[in-house]
Design a protein around this motif. Structure first.
Motif, PDB file in Angstrom:
ATOM      1  N   ASN A  20     -37.804   6.680   6.408  1.00 13.21           N
ATOM      2  CA  ASN A  20     -38.561   5.883   5.451  1.00 13.21           C
ATOM      3  C   ASN A  20     -40.008   5.643   5.883  1.00 13.21           C
ATOM      4  O   ASN A  20     -40.858   5.358   5.041  1.00 13.21           O
ATOM      5  N   ALA A  21     -40.322   5.753   7.177  1.00 11.46           N
ATOM      6  CA  ALA A  21     -41.656   5.405   7.667  1.00 11.46           C
ATOM      7  C   ALA A  21     -42.735   6.160   6.900  1.00 11.46           C
ATOM      8  O   ALA A  21     -42.637   7.376   6.706  1.00 11.46           O
ATOM      9  N   GLY A  22     -43.762   5.430   6.480  1.00 16.60           N
ATOM     10  CA  GLY A  22     -44.824   6.086   5.739  1.00 16.60           C
ATOM     11  C   GLY A  22     -46.078   5.236   5.660  1.00 16.60           C
ATOM     12  O   GLY A  22     -46.024   4.009   5.775  1.00 16.60           O
ATOM     13  N   VAL A  23     -47.205   5.912   5.471  1.00 16.21           N
ATOM     14  CA  VAL A  23     -48.488   5.254   5.249  1.00 16.21           C
ATOM     15  C   VAL A  23     -49.163   5.936   4.074  1.00 16.21           C
ATOM     16  O   VAL A  23     -48.735   7.012   3.628  1.00 16.21           O
ATOM     17  N   ASN A  70     -46.020  10.761   7.386  1.00 14.68           N
ATOM     18  CA  ASN A  70     -45.078  10.962   6.287  1.00 14.68           C
ATOM     19  C   ASN A  70     -44.312  12.273   6.396  1.00 14.68           C
ATOM     20  O   ASN A  70     -43.107  12.307   6.092  1.00 14.68           O
ATOM     21  N   LEU A  71     -44.972  13.330   6.816  1.00 15.08           N
ATOM     22  CA  LEU A  71     -44.315  14.631   6.905  1.00 15.08           C
ATOM     23  C   LEU A  71     -43.833  14.922   8.322  1.00 15.08           C
ATOM     24  O   LEU A  71     -42.628  15.071   8.561  1.00 15.08           O
ATOM     25  N   LEU A  72     -44.751  14.989   9.276  1.00 10.46           N
ATOM     26  CA  LEU A  72     -44.347  15.345  10.637  1.00 10.46           C
ATOM     27  C   LEU A  72     -43.484  14.258  11.269  1.00 10.46           C
ATOM     28  O   LEU A  72     -42.583  14.556  12.068  1.00 10.46           O
ATOM     29  N   GLY A  73     -43.722  12.992  10.911  1.00  7.41           N
ATOM     30  CA  GLY A  73     -42.872  11.923  11.410  1.00  7.41           C
ATOM     31  C   GLY A  73     -41.453  12.029  10.887  1.00  7.41           C
ATOM     32  O   GLY A  73     -40.483  11.759  11.619  1.00  7.41           O
ATOM     33  N   SER A  74     -41.305  12.423   9.648  1.00  4.98           N
ATOM     34  CA  SER A  74     -39.968  12.630   9.089  1.00  4.98           C
ATOM     35  C   SER A  74     -39.269  13.803   9.764  1.00  4.98           C
ATOM     36  O   SER A  74     -38.056  13.760  10.029  1.00  4.98           O
ATOM     37  N   ILE A  75     -40.026  14.842  10.047  1.00 10.57           N
ATOM     38  CA  ILE A  75     -39.455  16.002  10.732  1.00 10.57           C
ATOM     39  C   ILE A  75     -39.020  15.616  12.143  1.00 10.57           C
ATOM     40  O   ILE A  75     -37.932  15.998  12.593  1.00 10.57           O
ATOM     41  N   ALA A  76     -39.856  14.838  12.840  1.00 12.30           N
ATOM     42  CA  ALA A  76     -39.490  14.396  14.183  1.00 12.30           C
ATOM     43  C   ALA A  76     -38.255  13.504  14.155  1.00 12.30           C
ATOM     44  O   ALA A  76     -37.399  13.564  15.055  1.00 12.30           O
ATOM     45  N   THR A  77     -38.133  12.682  13.124  1.00 14.76           N
ATOM     46  CA  THR A  77     -36.955  11.827  12.969  1.00 14.76           C
ATOM     47  C   THR A  77     -35.700  12.672  12.787  1.00 14.76           C
ATOM     48  O   THR A  77     -34.672  12.426  13.435  1.00 14.76           O
ATOM     49  N   ALA A  78     -35.781  13.656  11.917  1.00 16.99           N
ATOM     50  CA  ALA A  78     -34.624  14.528  11.701  1.00 16.99           C
ATOM     51  C   ALA A  78     -34.270  15.303  12.962  1.00 16.99           C
ATOM     52  O   ALA A  78     -33.086  15.430  13.324  1.00 16.99           O
ATOM     53  N   ARG A  79     -35.279  15.814  13.652  1.00 16.54           N
ATOM     54  CA  ARG A  79     -35.029  16.581  14.876  1.00 16.54           C
ATOM     55  C   ARG A  79     -34.316  15.717  15.927  1.00 16.54           C
ATOM     56  O   ARG A  79     -33.413  16.179  16.621  1.00 16.54           O
ATOM     57  N   ALA A  80     -34.711  14.453  16.018  1.00 19.02           N
ATOM     58  CA  ALA A  80     -34.142  13.572  17.032  1.00 19.02           C
ATOM     59  C   ALA A  80     -32.701  13.178  16.715  1.00 19.02           C
ATOM     60  O   ALA A  80     -31.856  13.114  17.619  1.00 19.02           O
ATOM     61  N   PHE A  81     -32.414  12.932  15.445  1.00 18.97           N
ATOM     62  CA  PHE A  81     -31.122  12.347  15.095  1.00 18.97           C
ATOM     63  C   PHE A  81     -30.099  13.337  14.553  1.00 18.97           C
ATOM     64  O   PHE A  81     -28.913  12.981  14.434  1.00 18.97           O
ATOM     65  N   GLY A  92     -22.593  13.090   9.225  1.00 24.73           N
ATOM     66  CA  GLY A  92     -23.273  11.983   8.579  1.00 24.73           C
ATOM     67  C   GLY A  92     -24.203  12.381   7.453  1.00 24.73           C
ATOM     68  O   GLY A  92     -24.069  13.444   6.831  1.00 24.73           O
ATOM     69  N   TYR A  93     -25.194  11.531   7.214  1.00 25.17           N
ATOM     70  CA  TYR A  93     -26.062  11.639   6.034  1.00 25.17           C
ATOM     71  C   TYR A  93     -27.485  11.286   6.428  1.00 25.17           C
ATOM     72  O   TYR A  93     -27.732  10.264   7.081  1.00 25.17           O
ATOM     73  N   LEU A  94     -28.435  12.138   6.015  1.00 25.92           N
ATOM     74  CA  LEU A  94     -29.863  11.888   6.201  1.00 25.92           C
ATOM     75  C   LEU A  94     -30.481  11.679   4.834  1.00 25.92           C
ATOM     76  O   LEU A  94     -30.385  12.542   3.955  1.00 25.92           O
ATOM     77  N   LEU A  95     -31.105  10.536   4.640  1.00 26.31           N
ATOM     78  CA  LEU A  95     -31.841  10.279   3.402  1.00 26.31           C
ATOM     79  C   LEU A  95     -33.326  10.295   3.703  1.00 26.31           C
ATOM     80  O   LEU A  95     -33.826   9.474   4.476  1.00 26.31           O
ATOM     81  N   GLN A  96     -34.026  11.218   3.092  1.00 28.51           N
ATOM     82  CA  GLN A  96     -35.474  11.310   3.221  1.00 28.51           C
ATOM     83  C   GLN A  96     -36.119  10.573   2.060  1.00 28.51           C
ATOM     84  O   GLN A  96     -35.879  10.904   0.894  1.00 28.51           O
ATOM     85  N   ILE A  97     -36.924   9.565   2.360  1.00 29.23           N
ATOM     86  CA  ILE A  97     -37.614   8.834   1.303  1.00 29.23           C
ATOM     87  C   ILE A  97     -38.859   9.618   0.880  1.00 29.23           C
ATOM     88  O   ILE A  97     -39.752   9.873   1.684  1.00 29.23           O
ATOM     89  N   ALA A  98     -38.880  10.008  -0.382  1.00 29.36           N
ATOM     90  CA  ALA A  98     -40.033  10.689  -0.959  1.00 29.36           C
ATOM     91  C   ALA A  98     -40.719   9.714  -1.925  1.00 29.36           C
ATOM     92  O   ALA A  98     -40.924   8.551  -1.588  1.00 29.36           O
ATOM     93  N   SER A  99     -41.052  10.175  -3.122  1.00 31.86           N
ATOM     94  CA  SER A  99     -41.849   9.326  -4.013  1.00 31.86           C
ATOM     95  C   SER A  99     -42.016  10.020  -5.349  1.00 31.86           C
ATOM     96  O   SER A  99     -41.800  11.233  -5.490  1.00 31.86           O
ATOM     97  N   LEU A 100     -42.427   9.238  -6.337  1.00 33.01           N
ATOM     98  CA  LEU A 100     -42.937   9.830  -7.572  1.00 33.01           C
ATOM     99  C   LEU A 100     -44.029  10.838  -7.259  1.00 33.01           C
ATOM    100  O   LEU A 100     -44.203  11.837  -7.971  1.00 33.01           O
ATOM    101  N   ALA A 101     -44.755  10.620  -6.158  1.00 36.69           N
ATOM    102  CA  ALA A 101     -45.840  11.524  -5.764  1.00 36.69           C
ATOM    103  C   ALA A 101     -45.336  12.917  -5.423  1.00 36.69           C
ATOM    104  O   ALA A 101     -46.125  13.873  -5.408  1.00 36.69           O
TER     105      ALA A 101
END
Length: 302
Positions: free
Chosen positions: A89-92, A113-124, A133-142
């Motif tokens: 979910n982390a984002g700016v 938003n992008l590389l941090g999400s990738i690092a999160t997935a790589r770690a967990f 389990g389940y990984l939910l990536q928070i995106a956006s209308l954007a």
């Protein structure tokens, strides 16, 4: 899983110090989850964890730091014994014309938003493979529609959507499900920070139908939590976002054509009033990110 329960499930939420992350952590805890909160603001994280009770713990980390995120993943597994769900979910965010943007802030949006999400997935992912389990990536209308003056945010959220869809195909046979969460303008520090910019505020007010509204946080996180229980491939924080999927292919031509150009011409008076002002990250979360990076830079330069 069935019903509304997450009893005993260990859920990692990044960007958990405030906004969607903090509110979602509360909603997940109410459904029985044990929470591992990850973010940049130790005091805010501690407050969120303490409010959730003994089944919550927190770790301070910059999600773009692969080494730190790997260590956090190991510590979370050591603390809880497993990981069942990860919410990236982390984002700016930042807004304004591309040429007026601070280059470092623009790059930081992509990094978090992008590389941090990738690092999160790589770690967990190893832990999620172990638990199926389940990984939910928070995106956006954007991610569904481009928008002028939001180039960094749109690029980053389109990127994480594509990343999650690709990852779903890779890890599905291992029992790991991957979802993408979509939110429109939701009442958070980030959105309130963006609305402080006159040109952005006026342009958003002209968006058609439900796209121009700001939505309350509570119902949004309830819908996201329900999607986590179902381990859904697509989770929509506002009901109407689902209807954007069939028409999303048409939107770049519409927005990049006469409509977007007309709105940019209308925005020129407001933009002129901020001429020469470099635009950085918005909201309290953006300020916290800039403070943390400034502190790290100061420490490294000593």
């Amino acid at each position: 899983m069935s019903g509304s329960s997450l009893d005993g499930q260990v859920v990692v939420v990044t960007g958990a110090a405030r906004g969607v992350g903090a509110a979602l952590a509360g909603e997940l805890a109410a459904r029985g989850a044990r929470l591992a909160l990850v973010g940049l603001e130790p005091d805010e994280l501690k407050n969120v964890a303490e409010a959730l009770g003994r089944d919550a713990a927190h770790w301070t980390a910059d999600v773009t730091d692969r080494v730190r995120m790997a260590a956090v993943a190991e510590e979370v597994v050591a603390h809880f014994g497993r990981v069942d769900v990860v919410v990236a979910n982390a984002g700016v965010a930042m807004g304004g014309p591309f040429l007026d943007s601070d280059p470092d802030a623009f790059d930081r949006v992509i990094q978090v938003n992008l590389l941090g999400s990738i690092a999160t997935a790589r770690a967990f992912l190893p832990a999620l493979i172990a638990s199926r389990g389940y990984l939910l990536q928070i995106a956006s209308l954007a991610a569904l529609t481009p928008s002028p003056m939001m180039a960094a945010y749109c690029a980053s959220k389109s990127g994480v959507e594509a990343f999650a869809h690709s990852l779903r195909a890779e890890v599905g046979y291992l029992g790991v499900k991957v979802g993408v969460g979509y939110l429109s303008w939701t009442d958070t520090d980030m959105v309130r920070g963006a609305d402080e910019d006159e040109a952005l505020r006026e342009m958003r007010a002209k968006l058609p139908g439900p796209a121009g509204r700001t939505y309350p946080l509570g119902p949004a996180v309830e819908r996201i939590a329900a999607g986590i229980v179902r381990r859904s491939p697509h989770v929509y924080a506002q009901w109407w976002l689902r209807g954007m999927q069939p028409v999303r292919g048409l939107l770049p031509s519409v927005i990049g054509g006469a409509l977007g150009q007309r709105e940019m011409r209308r925005a020129q008076p407001a933009l002129a009033r901020r001429a020469g002002v470099r635009r950085g990250l918005v909201g309290s979360g953006g300020a916290a990110d800039e403070t943390a990076r400034s502190s790290d830079h100061h420490t490294q330069s000593q």
